[in-house]
Design an enzyme around this catalytic site. Structure first.
Site, PDB file in Angstrom:
ATOM      1  CB  THR A  31      -7.787  71.979 -33.710  1.00 10.64           C
ATOM      2  OG1 THR A  31      -7.837  73.411 -33.734  1.00 10.64           O
ATOM      3  CG2 THR A  31      -6.695  71.504 -34.671  1.00 10.64           C
ATOM      4  N   GLY A  32      -9.260  69.341 -35.281  1.00 10.92           N
ATOM      5  CA  GLY A  32      -9.120  67.902 -35.449  1.00 10.92           C
ATOM      6  C   GLY A  32      -7.718  67.608 -35.941  1.00 10.92           C
ATOM      7  CB  ALA A  70      -4.276  69.836 -37.987  1.00 16.43           C
ATOM      8  CG  ASP A  71      -9.997  71.565 -41.210  1.00 14.91           C
ATOM      9  OD1 ASP A  71      -9.432  72.139 -42.161  1.00 14.91           O
ATOM     10  OD2 ASP A  71     -11.146  71.827 -40.843  1.00 14.91           O
ATOM     11  CB  THR A  72      -8.757  75.016 -36.917  1.00 16.58           C
ATOM     12  OG1 THR A  72      -7.545  74.406 -36.448  1.00 16.58           O
ATOM     13  CG2 THR A  72      -9.393  75.801 -35.784  1.00 16.58           C
TER      14      THR A  72
END
Length: 190
Positions: free
Chosen positions: A109-110, A73-75
């Site tokens: 968020t991905g 994840a990344d935000t």
């Protein structure tokens, strides 16, 4: 929820660990240091978090054994088409909060779910509005809470969220760094 996979969370974030633990499923944390989180300037800003989550997933190929599922994840925080990632230092953190002060921004968020057989990724967007923050409030928060590991230089679950967030539209947990309700549904369907 019963999963047919051994679950790996590819994150050192204490917030992501806390949220995933809330689903009462077993998982292990595996972090590969030094993954390149850059992205091309040509990519649409709302796609950056998902792009980076997919890029992180690509680094975990050696962990994709049979019945293993990796969550990356990344935000990012976006205001006026500008991305606010993690601040490099206190000066940068204070500047980010000055810019967010009194405005509504997006938190995206991905998340990428990857197994040896398939990959599925998605993004969740929340909107957050900060009241106008004083310099002393910004200084206090950055000095006391050291938010250099947080996109946009803040954690909504900390002091700044209590005193500064006027409005939120969308998932609160997404703003914390993992849209856990959506992740639960996606894991069930994976």
């Amino acid at each position: 929820m019963e999963l047919n996979y051994k679950l790996i969370l590819a994150s050192n974030s204490p917030r992501r660990k806390e949220l995933l633990s809330g689903l009462d499923i077993n998982y292990e944390v595996v972090v590969i240091p030094g993954i390149d989180e850059s992205y091309p300037d040509t990519i649409e800003k709302r796609q950056v978090a998902q792009y980076i989550a997919q890029k992180k997933a690509a680094a975990y190929g050696d962990y994709l054994k049979e019945n293993t599922l990796v969550i990356t994840a990344d935000t990012v925080v976006i205001l006026d088409n500008k991305i606010f990632g993690k601040p490099a230092n206190e000066v940068a953190a204070k500047q980010m909060l000055r810019e967010l002060s009194g405005h509504t921004h997006q938190v995206i968020t991905g998340v990428c779910l990857t197994s040896a057989e398939k990959q599925h990724s998605f993004s969740v967007i929340s909107e957050v509005r900060f009241c106008t923050l004083s310099e002393s409030e910004i200084d206090y928060y950055v000095t006391r809470y050291q938010p250099m590991d947080k996109a946009g230089a803040y954690g909504i679950q900390e002091w700044i969220g209590y005193v500064g967030v006027e409005f939120i539209s969308g998932s609160y947990y997404n703003v914390m760094g993992l849209p856990i309700q959506r992740l639960y549904r996606e894991l069930k369907n994976f």
